[in-house]
Design an enzyme around this catalytic site. Structure first.
Site, PDB file in Angstrom:
ATOM      1  N   ARG A  44     -10.244-118.582  27.296  1.00  0.00           N
ATOM      2  CA  ARG A  44      -9.253-119.456  26.861  1.00  0.00           C
ATOM      3  C   ARG A  44     -10.046-120.912  26.537  1.00  0.00           C
ATOM      4  O   ARG A  44      -9.181-121.737  26.204  1.00  0.00           O
ATOM      5  CB  ARG A  44      -7.926-119.430  27.819  1.00  0.00           C
TER       6      ARG A  44
ATOM      7  N   HIS B 121     -14.937-107.668  25.804  1.00  0.00           N
ATOM      8  CA  HIS B 121     -13.774-108.207  25.467  1.00  0.00           C
ATOM      9  C   HIS B 121     -12.944-108.823  26.289  1.00  0.00           C
ATOM     10  O   HIS B 121     -12.219-108.449  27.138  1.00  0.00           O
ATOM     11  CB  HIS B 121     -12.902-106.813  25.053  1.00  0.00           C
TER      12      HIS B 121
ATOM     13  N   ASP C 290     -10.079-106.567  27.672  1.00  0.00           N
ATOM     14  CA  ASP C 290      -9.070-107.643  26.675  1.00  0.00           C
ATOM     15  C   ASP C 290      -8.387-108.362  27.939  1.00  0.00           C
ATOM     16  O   ASP C 290      -7.178-108.751  27.696  1.00  0.00           O
ATOM     17  CB  ASP C 290      -8.129-106.421  26.127  1.00  0.00           C
TER      18      ASP C 290
ATOM     19  N   HIS D  99      -2.313-115.632  30.429  1.00  0.00           N
ATOM     20  CA  HIS D  99      -1.207-116.522  29.886  1.00  0.00           C
ATOM     21  C   HIS D  99      -0.681-117.074  31.035  1.00  0.00           C
ATOM     22  O   HIS D  99      -0.438-116.530  32.046  1.00  0.00           O
ATOM     23  CB  HIS D  99      -0.373-115.580  29.362  1.00  0.00           C
TER      24      HIS D  99
END
Lengths: 316, 431
Positions: free
Chosen positions: B61, B57, B304, B308
């Site tokens: 991007r 996971h 995960d 960002h």
């Protein structure tokens, strides 16, 4: 006192009573011919409002001006905020303007707390999302003390033993959150009444009681505070109809009759007459709703005075 | 040009020190006192050798959000974290819902060369939850997709979920579900509990995860298909998965490093680094997840990793992006949460961070125990390195949104080998 006023929990008992006492003194000054005090001359207070709230903004504006501060109103409408400027960039702009205090109203819970990371001035929370509205709680406490602990000896006193029932949409209410915390600090006994759907999760961890039966609570209340209920909550299935809400949780004349004789009725406004509160109740002698508005200015003066007064002396 | 290495004195999954020879992309020899014989010698005394880590996971991007991460930077971060294979999630722009996009991601990974990139295909077109994507085309593409997920969104329509589970049986696929009942989580910001209530943030109830997991387990049983549950976050979810496994159903599950260590009270100051979906839960949930990972109810750890850019997090809480970086801290977090607590030994870590995730993702060539003849995918970890605070500025990921910033974590990834070639040596990428 803390550097910022974000939550009613930022105030200990001495802070809170200090604010109420200062507000009393300022209220007495209000009675004199000169209504303006020079305390905050040369300081800049910015009202940063991301939500329409004429009543809170003008209350802060009047408070700052009566203390001779320069006031800049910065609203989301017609400013760069509408063009998508981030809260941080707006904060840096205010910083460049030399804001000594920023009074912020924002639809997102926690926005005032975030702002404290980006500005060097004091930050005062004027309502953030469904989080808190500490100056509303202070003016409510001031009003309660004025009405229930009358006489000159109320100076220095809290609200020990006063039984306050807050009724309505507690889940979404920043007024309720701040009131529960502040009133507990001042020694009052708070009970929340709401339909179970509008009662916050884990309310048993709050410093108050909670129940669903308004009539039982009214009989043993010194203060009942009605919260605004928004009709759009209906569509999210919090309650079936406004009619049913009014029947089960609204304060009408017959319910008001259950209150002890000395008890007062409060509402932070704006009211939905005919929904959570009947017009004849809102306009009755027990209602403090107009007094709350007037007290809002003096209490906010006290907050600005205590938070910024030292800065003014230091800069002189 | 093929590298030849002699790793001297590494403790294979924490066992006795052994010399490991890496030649022609495989582990050619394991023994003691092996001679260099032309190989480059790496003194691994005191280091633990683990099979190369596999992440089920990862958000790389690219394509679309190269400001947050690229396949190049994300896979470099992965290698530095001890990984040799990662699964690249499908929520790119455009979405990885066609053979074209998954092949592009796979090729970018191949060109970068730090780890094997296994693209995850979207279950539905555009992650829209309305129409199945061409799952077969992605499975047959050069990317050989086997894991399908709308991660970020739940495949909420029960009929569509049933069909997806059934359909991928034709090519031994697995549906990895982001379990989140959408109506129960409208506007949800933080675990529904004492903290969210106090902060005035809309609650994300545990039941919204558990209800979907229960439903999906029943569907997987009914059609005898493979379900993988992404980022399990609640004690109740653990109970449901334990029950489904006790029935012999084909259900697997992952937990993230952050859900093994962090709790919702960290959000107390509205610090958006701690905003993630599913949200951080309570201490009781963390304990349940740790024990489920120990007893095998939860099969594996998956990061995960969700990079960002700064501006996506420097906002008020409700406006901030969900997600945290994790590739470069995963092994150290598992060390702290599972090994230092006595819940897992290093063989257990190898199972949960390499062997099981490789099996769930159908990744050939990875997740093999370190034996002679196995592909030379391995990680050398210095478990004795004392705790040092995490410094996101030093990370290879393009993004800095680590929830562990400033937190002291034990251990250090020393070296990583992909098919016998060093991608990381002494904590630095080799190129």
């Amino acid at each position: 006192m803390n550097r910022h006023l974000i939550s009613a929990a930022d105030l200990d008992r001495d802070d809170a009573i200090g604010i109420l006492d200062t507000a009393e003194e300022l209220a007495r000054a209000e009675g004199r011919p000169i209504r303006k005090l020079p305390t905050l001359r040369g300081l800049t207070v910015v009202n940063l409002f991301y939500e329409d709230s004429t009543r809170t903004r003008t209350s802060f504006e009047a408070a700052a001006k009566r203390l001779s501060a320069d006031v800049i109103n910065f609203s989301a409408k017609g400013s760069s905020v509408a063009k998508g400027e981030s809260l941080k960039d707006t904060a840096l702009t205010l910083e460049a303007m030399g804001a000594d205090a920023v009074v912020i109203r924002h639809p997102a819970s926690g926005a005032p707390r975030r702002l404290t990371d980006w500005v060097s001035g004091r930050v005062i929370n004027a309502g953030d999302g469904t989080h808190e509205h500490p100056t509303q709680a202070l003016l409510d406490a001031f009003t309660m003390r004025q009405r229930l602990a009358g006489g000159p000896d109320r100076h220095g006193r809290g609200l020990d033993g006063v039984r306050v029932t807050i009724v309505g949409d507690v889940l979404h209410s920043r007024v309720a959150r701040s009131n529960v915390l502040l009133l507990a600090t001042l020694g009052a006994q708070v009970t929340l009444v709401a339909p179970p759907t509008l009662m916050p999760y884990a309310v048993d961890t709050w410093p108050c009681r909670a129940g669903y039966d308004i009539d039982a609570e009214l009989r043993k209340s010194d203060v009942v505070m009605m919260l605004r209920v928004q009709q759009e909550r209906m569509s999210a299935a919090y309650f079936p109809t406004v009619r049913e809400y009014r029947r089960r949780y609204g304060l009408d004349s017959s319910r008001m009759a259950l209150l002890p004789e000395h008890a007062i009725v409060m509402h932070p406004g704006p009211m939905n007459r005919g929904v959570e509160i009947a017009a004849e109740v809102a306009d009755s002698d027990r209602s403090t709703i107009v007094a709350q508005v007037a007290n809002g200015v003096t209490v906010r003066m006290a907050v600005l005075y205590l938070m910024l007064g030292g800065a003014a002396e230091g800069s002189a | 040009m093929s590298e030849e290495w002699l790793v001297k004195g590494a403790a294979i999954v924490g066992g006795e020190p052994r010399d490991i020879r890496l030649k022609d992309g495989i582990i050619s020899e394991i023994g003691t006192g092996l001679a260099a014989a032309g190989a480059t010698v790496l003194d691994a005394a005191g280091l633990i050798a683990l099979p190369g880590l596999v992440d089920l996971h990862t958000h790389l991007r690219e394509p679309g959000r190269e400001d947050a991460e690229t396949v190049e930077t994300g896979t470099r971060a992965a290698a530095l974290g001890g990984f040799t294979a990662v699964h690249a999630m499908a929520n790119t722009e455009p979405v990885a819902d066609t053979a074209g996009v998954v092949e592009q991601v796979w090729r970018l990974g191949d060109q970068a060369g730090y780890v094997d990139v296994r693209p995850v295909g979207a279950v539905t077109v555009g992650l829209g939850g309305k129409q199945l994507a061409e799952l077969g085309a992605m499975a047959d593409s050069a990317a050989r997709v086997r894991v399908f997920s709308d991660d970020g969104f739940c495949v909420a329509d029960p009929l569509l979920m049933r069909r997806a589970l059934e359909y991928v049986k034709a090519f031994d696929g697995v549906i990895a579900q982001h379990a989140q009942e959408p109506r129960l989580t409208e506007g949800a910001q933080l675990n529904e509990g004492e903290v969210a209530s106090r902060l005035g943030l809309a609650g994300w109830p545990a039941a919204a995860e558990e209800a979907i997991i229960a439903r999906d387990c029943l569907l997987a049983a009914h059609v005898d298909a493979a379900l993988h549950v992404c980022h399990v976050s609640t004690a109740g979810s653990v109970e449901i998965i334990r029950w489904a496994k006790s029935k012999g159903w084909r259900v697997t599950a992952e937990v993230t490093p952050h859900h093994l260590l962090l709790t919702d009270d960290l959000a107390g100051d509205y610090d958006t680094r701690f905003k993630v979906n599913p949200p951080l839960r309570t201490r009781g949930d963390v304990e349940a997840l740790r024990h489920a990972l120990r007893d095998g109810t939860i099969d594996c750890v998956a990061t995960d990793h969700a990079p960002h850019p700064v501006e996506a997090k420097e906002t008020e809480w409700a406006a901030a992006a969900n997600g945290m970086t994790g590739l470069e801290t995963a092994l150290r977090v598992v060390h702290k949460a599972m090994v230092d607590t006595g819940l897992l030994d290093w063989a257990g870590v190898a199972t949960r961070m390499s062997i099981r995730p490789a099996a769930i993702g159908r990744v050939s060539g990875h997740g093999n125990p370190l034996r002679e003849g196995a592909p030379a995918n391995l990680t050398l970890y210095d478990a004795a390195a004392g705790e040092t605070p995490v410094d996101p500025a030093a990370h290879a990921s393009k993004s800095r949104n680590s929830p562990f910033a400033g937190l002291p974590l034990p251990g250090r990834v020393h070296s990583t080998f992909l098919r016998g070639t060093a991608t990381v040596l002494d904590g630095k990428v080799t190129r």
